[in-house]
Design an enzyme around this catalytic site. Structure first.
Site, mmCIF file in Angstrom:
data_model
loop_
_atom_site.group_PDB
_atom_site.id
_atom_site.type_symbol
_atom_site.label_atom_id
_atom_site.label_comp_id
_atom_site.label_asym_id
_atom_site.label_seq_id
_atom_site.Cartn_x
_atom_site.Cartn_y
_atom_site.Cartn_z
ATOM 1 N N CYS A 16 40.225 31.177 41.100
ATOM 2 C CA CYS A 16 40.458 32.123 40.009
ATOM 3 C C CYS A 16 40.692 31.330 38.704
ATOM 4 O O CYS A 16 39.800 30.631 38.245
ATOM 5 C CB CYS A 16 41.612 33.039 40.389
ATOM 6 S SG CYS A 16 42.157 34.227 39.165
ATOM 7 N N HIS A 32 35.933 39.435 43.640
ATOM 8 C CA HIS A 32 36.820 38.377 43.170
ATOM 9 C C HIS A 32 37.937 38.165 44.198
ATOM 10 O O HIS A 32 38.385 39.099 44.858
ATOM 11 C CB HIS A 32 37.431 38.767 41.822
ATOM 12 C CG HIS A 32 38.095 37.639 41.128
ATOM 13 N ND1 HIS A 32 37.392 36.624 40.510
ATOM 14 C CD2 HIS A 32 39.404 37.343 40.955
ATOM 15 C CE1 HIS A 32 38.243 35.760 39.983
ATOM 16 N NE2 HIS A 32 39.471 36.175 40.245
ATOM 17 N N ASP A 62 31.897 40.553 42.034
ATOM 18 C CA ASP A 62 33.038 40.194 41.188
ATOM 19 C C ASP A 62 32.866 40.879 39.832
ATOM 20 O O ASP A 62 31.999 40.501 39.043
ATOM 21 C CB ASP A 62 33.098 38.678 41.014
ATOM 22 C CG ASP A 62 34.370 38.206 40.352
ATOM 23 O OD1 ASP A 62 34.947 38.969 39.540
ATOM 24 O OD2 ASP A 62 34.787 37.066 40.626
#
Length: 279
Positions: free
Chosen positions: A156, A245, A213
């Site tokens: 991330c 994600h 995502d």
């Protein structure tokens, strides 16, 4: 010391315990790696303007372990990141995750992502992060780590940092970036994004991304792939079509086991292929 790294108050003197509040409730599928046979826990890393806490895990016996920098998600060095360090240590690595928000704040007690970004993450300079990672490598070199076999991985927020660090450190052997943003608006604190440094990577990077995502459109992945064609290093991006994600985050509903397991296997093979060490 970089010119824009002034002496600051260190808000986090030690690591948070457990999972960040904003990630609760933690799912039943959460992976828990035992520290049996390991040296695992908090250490202090001397940095340019003080010390920051970090989580370190390595085998209890032996020396000269290949080193993996583990770069935190937006939620900091909480239990998930610490567990990833232990997973690496079980495979013979010295894995270390420095708390890169230590000067700006403790995100573990904040209740939502918007608050985390506005109060802490938006205030973290890239120059500080890269300097702290360099300091972590220096610490590892004196703590049974073989930094001639140096890798980095991040998730991330940390996925973006992996790309930047691969353009920063000429001694890095390989990186693996999990769903880190590839493009964005330049700011004084975050002047560049991965697409801006693609041509100047000093180590090969494997990017692992989700086709669903919503925060990282496939159009930006395609742009990064095109930019990597000019790179001197043989980097690669894998897209898991059905993953969103955070697909590696086993403690969250975003977890996609098939993509996470495959990505981890690819990570280990990438590190082995590029001289980081154990496969």
């Amino acid at each position: 010391m970089p010119q824009n790294l002034n002496r600051r108050t260190f808000i986090m003197a030690s690591l948070a315990t457990g999972f960040a509040v904003a990630t609760h409730p933690v799912t039943a599928q959460t992976i828990k790696t035992s520290s049996t046979g390991l040296v695992a826990g908090e250490v202090k890393i001397p940095v340019a303007d003080g010390t920051i806490p970090a989580y370190r895990a390595m085998p209890a016996s032996g020396t000269s372990f290949p080193v993996v920098l583990v770069v935190q998600e937006i939620f900091g060095v909480h239990e998930y990141i610490q567990d990833i360090c232990r997973r690496f240590a079980k495979l013979g690595y010295l894995a270390i995750a420095p708390e890169l928000y230590a000067r700006q704040g403790d995100v573990s007690k904040l209740t939502n992502i918007q608050e985390i970004i506005s109060k802490v993450v938006s205030k973290v300079p890239d120059a500080q992060v890269l300097s702290d990672l360099d300091a972590t490598v220096a610490w590892a070199a004196k703590s049974k780590g073989d930094v001639n076999r140096l890798g980095i991985t991040g998730f991330c927020w940390g996925g973006r940092i992996v790309w930047l660090y691969a353009a920063h450190n000429p001694n890095l052997k390989a990186g693996v970036a999990w769903y880190g943003r590839l493009v964005g608006d330049s700011t004084p604190l975050q002047p560049q994004y991965p697409i801006d440094v693609a041509a100047s990577l000093k180590a090969p990077v494997l990017g692992l991304y989700g086709g669903k995502d919503e925060g990282i459109p496939l159009s930006t992945v395609d742009k990064m792939r095109q930019a990597l064609k000019t790179a001197k290093q043989p980097s690669e991006i894998i897209v898991y079509p059905n993953a969103g994600h955070g697909f590696h985050a086993d403690y969250r509903p975003s977890y996609q086991k098939q993509a996470a397991v495959d990505g981890w296997k690819r990570l280990l093979a990438w590190f082995k292929q590029h001289g980081v060490g154990n496969g």
